[in-house]
Design an enzyme around this catalytic site. Sequence first.
Site, PDB file in Angstrom:
ATOM      1  N   HIS A  37       0.844  -1.195   0.000  1.00 51.98           N
ATOM      2  CA  HIS A  37       0.000   0.000   0.000  1.00 51.98           C
ATOM      3  C   HIS A  37       0.877   1.242   0.000  1.00 51.98           C
ATOM      4  CE1 HIS A  37      -3.642  -2.314   1.084  1.00 51.98           C
ATOM      5  NE2 HIS A  37      -2.805  -3.048   1.782  1.00 51.98           N
ATOM      6  N   GLU A 106      -6.306  -1.294  -6.033  1.00 52.36           N
ATOM      7  CA  GLU A 106      -7.279  -0.472  -5.318  1.00 52.36           C
ATOM      8  C   GLU A 106      -7.138   0.979  -5.777  1.00 52.36           C
ATOM      9  OE1 GLU A 106      -5.971  -1.123  -1.361  1.00 52.36           O
ATOM     10  OE2 GLU A 106      -7.113  -2.979  -1.096  1.00 52.36           O
TER      11      GLU A 106
END
Length: 317
Positions: A37, A106
Site C-alpha cells: 500500500h 485499489e
Amino acid sequence: MDFSIDLGGMYEGPRYYIDRAQEVEAAGFDAVWFGDHIQPWFHEGGRAPFAWSWIPAALEQTDAIPIGVWVTPPMYRYHPLVLANAIATIDQLQPGRFLTGVGTGEHMNEHPFVEEWPSWSERARGLVESIDIMRTYWESDEFFSYDGQQYSFDPVYAYEQPVTEQQIICSATGPDSARLAARHADHLVTLDVVPDVKERVIDVYHDHGGDGDVYMQTVGGYGDADALIDRIRHSFASTLKPESFDELDPRELQRTAETATDAEITDAFLIAETPDDVLAWIDEQEERGVDHAVITDVSYEQSAFYAEAATEILPSL
C-alpha cells in the site's frame, strides 16, 4: 490446514514488523504476508512501509518461513517486467521463500499513477497480460517481445531468472475474478467478508478448472474484544462500505469507518478472545474447502498472540 499471519503494515514502522515476523516464524506459523500500500485505509496513526523494501529485509532476518506480498497489482505503480525481475532476484537470494500475490489494484493506491481509474474488466485484462509477461520473463531462454492491448514492448532478455518454480496467487472477490484466477493463476485468495464466498468465489474457481490452493483472509485480532472493535472502527471498518472503494483520501475512509456499528464489525471481522475463537474460525474455513487461513492481524498485543498460538492454536492444526 495451513495458518499464517498478514502483518498488514498499516499501524507501525518497518522495524516493528521485522520483529513481529521473527516472532511469527518462532511460533510456527506457515507464512508471513505484508501489504503493498502507498496509503493505509485510515489516516490517524496510519503507516505505509514499502513492501518491496520490507520483504527482502524480512527474508534476510528470518530463517526459513515463506514471506509474501498481500497483494500487489503488477500494473500502474509497477511494470510487470520490473516485478518479474524483482521476484527473480529475490528468489536467487532466498530460493523458494517469496510468495507472489496479485490482484487488480485499489483505487486509493493506484490513482496517482493513472489519469482515469479503469473499469474492473479493463484492469482484469491488464492483470492477465501482466501475468503472461511475468511468466515469460521467468521461463524464456530467448529474447521475447510483447504485443498486447495494454502492454507492448520490443524484444528483451531475462538476465535474471528464478531458481525455483514461481507460483502466482490471485485475489478474487466475485465470480469473474474467480474465473480469472482459475484460468491464469496457480492459486486463489479470497476474503471472509465476501457474501456467499463459497458459492460465488470458491466453487466458481473450482468449476472453471482451478485446482490450486484456496487461501482465505480475514481482518481480525486477538485480545480484548472492545479494544479490537474500537481499533477496527478507526481503520479497516471502511471496507464494509461499498463507497469506500471509490474513495481516494484516507481521512475520508477513516470517517466512513467510524460510522460502523459494533454488530457490523463483529459480524464481518474476527474478534478472538480465546484460542477456541481462532480455532472455530479456522474450522469454518476448512468446511468451505479452504487450504490456507490468513489473519490480517490488528491485535494490540501481537507478540502475546503469537506466543499463545504456538502452544494453544497451532498444535491443533
